[in-house]
Scaffold this active site. Structure first.
Site: not given
Length: 381
Positions: A192, A220, A251
């Site tokens: 990240s 991610h 996300k």
């Protein structure tokens, strides 16, 4: 002679709070960079503290938090199911929406089963503390997310850290391990802060050689890389070789919560043994429907991850041409700009913020001493 009572030191658990002055000093100097207030949706341009600013510090990779389809689906689920579930999935908190989301996630990720959790952080706590115990050893990349570290502590398994993306060090640690223990290698898929991609082919090879299992935290990577945005394991063609894949909804999937995909046996075990799962309220209807709608959009619009990669490559080219020292992998929309020292980092972020650009400062302990960065991240929109 001094009496025993005169030698006693009275400690107050709040003493540390009184001597914690770093925040006050940063605020007084005008360099405090945290808790800026948003007054609009997470989008490429936002209103923040009364001013239009360009957002280059969000994890909204696919740009779906402001998509009208996601918002409308969320509103309709509120009207149908109410604002919450008032209990855990184990008892009264399971909605048909939860079941539908898990089925579609498992199908999308080509795994037998899926399980959802209330947050991404809790997903790692629930998976690792559910699977591992005192009789197990967990091999952890030094740059793994904080939730993985806390999850290993909660599991009571032995933690063995290996140097970041250093496969020789990982193999050395595996060679030294007690082969009578259960062995699990846990790694971020996309790291990240650095934007590095895990060396998953080598990790899988070593896992097979030493009888270990593999778990990837793809918070991610999901929606970002791999065919159709299926993440790091798919990027390397290793979905069948990775035992557990975890990711978040906060996300790419424009919501709040997290999930795991794995074999049916593993998911069923975690479902009935994981205390963070059993003793937490389930994801709200609106969050569940937002994630489900975002997943369906990702399936319908597989060009979004490609667009995101193109933007990341464009920004890397431009930043390099400005002579900046940047890190990360070419395809990843996380681009760290090295600023080295805390003061230089805070000053740069302050100047950018005043000029209308929001970025994230990364200071120790999130970055090693002397390697502070400005973390920039980009959206498909």
């Amino acid at each position: 002679l001094l009496s025993a009572s005169s030698l006693e030191v009275i400690m107050d658990i709040f003493d540390k709070c009184k001597t914690f002055t770093e925040v006050k000093e940063a605020k007084e100097s005008g360099l405090y960079p945290y808790f800026h207030s948003l007054e609009s949706k997470q989008a490429p341009e936002v209103m923040m503290e009364g001013k239009r600013r360009i957002m280059i510090g969000s994890n909204n990779y696919l740009g779906l938090t402001s998509d009208d389809r996601v918002i409308e689906a969320s509103v309709q689920s509120l009207k149908q199911y109410g604002s919450g579930v008032s209990g855990s999935r184990f008892l009264n908190g399971t909605l048909d929406l939860h079941v539908q989301l898990e089925q579609e996630l498992a199908a999308f990720m080509n795994k037998e089963a899926s399980l959802t959790f209330s947050t991404g952080f809790q997903s790692n706590l629930g998976i690792i503390a559910g699977i591992a115990s005192r009789n197990d050893i967990i091999f952890c990349d030094r740059e793994n997310h904080a939730s993985i570290y806390d999850a290993i502590r909660l599991s009571y398994a032995k933690m063995v850290r290996y140097r970041h993306n250093d496969m020789q060090d990982l193999e050395k640690k595996l060679q030294e391990a007690d082969q009578n223990k259960g062995l699990l290698i846990v790694t971020d898929g996309v790291f990240s802060m650095s934007g590095d991609i895990a060396k998953l082919p080598e990790i899988v090879r070593l896992a097979k050689k030493y009888g270990a299992r593999v778990m990837v935290d793809d918070a991610h990577g999901f929606g970002v890389i791999g065919p159709g945005g299926r993440g790091t394991a798919a990027y390397f063609g290793l979905q069948d070789e990775v035992d557990i894949i975890m990711s978040t909804f906060s996300k790419s999937l424009a919501s709040l919560g997290g999930f795991m995909v794995a074999s049916s046996d593993v998911v069923e075990y975690v479902r009935h043994k994981s205390r963070p799962f059993i003793f937490s309220a389930a994801i709200t209807p609106a969050n569940t429907m937002s994630a489900l709608t975002a997943l369906r959009i990702l399936i319908q619009e597989p060009e979004r991850p490609k667009r995101l990669t193109d933007i990341a490559k464009y920004m890397r080219k431009q930043l390099k041409e400005q002579g900046l020292h940047i890190g990360g992998s070419e395809e990843i929309p996380i681009i760290p700009i090295y600023t080295y020292t805390p003061l230089r980092t805070l000053l740069a972020c302050k100047i950018l913020f005043e000029k209308g650009v929001y970025v994230n400062p990364v200071l120790p302990p999130a970055a090693p001493d002397g390697e502070c960065i400005i973390r920039t991240s980009y959206m498909a929109t």
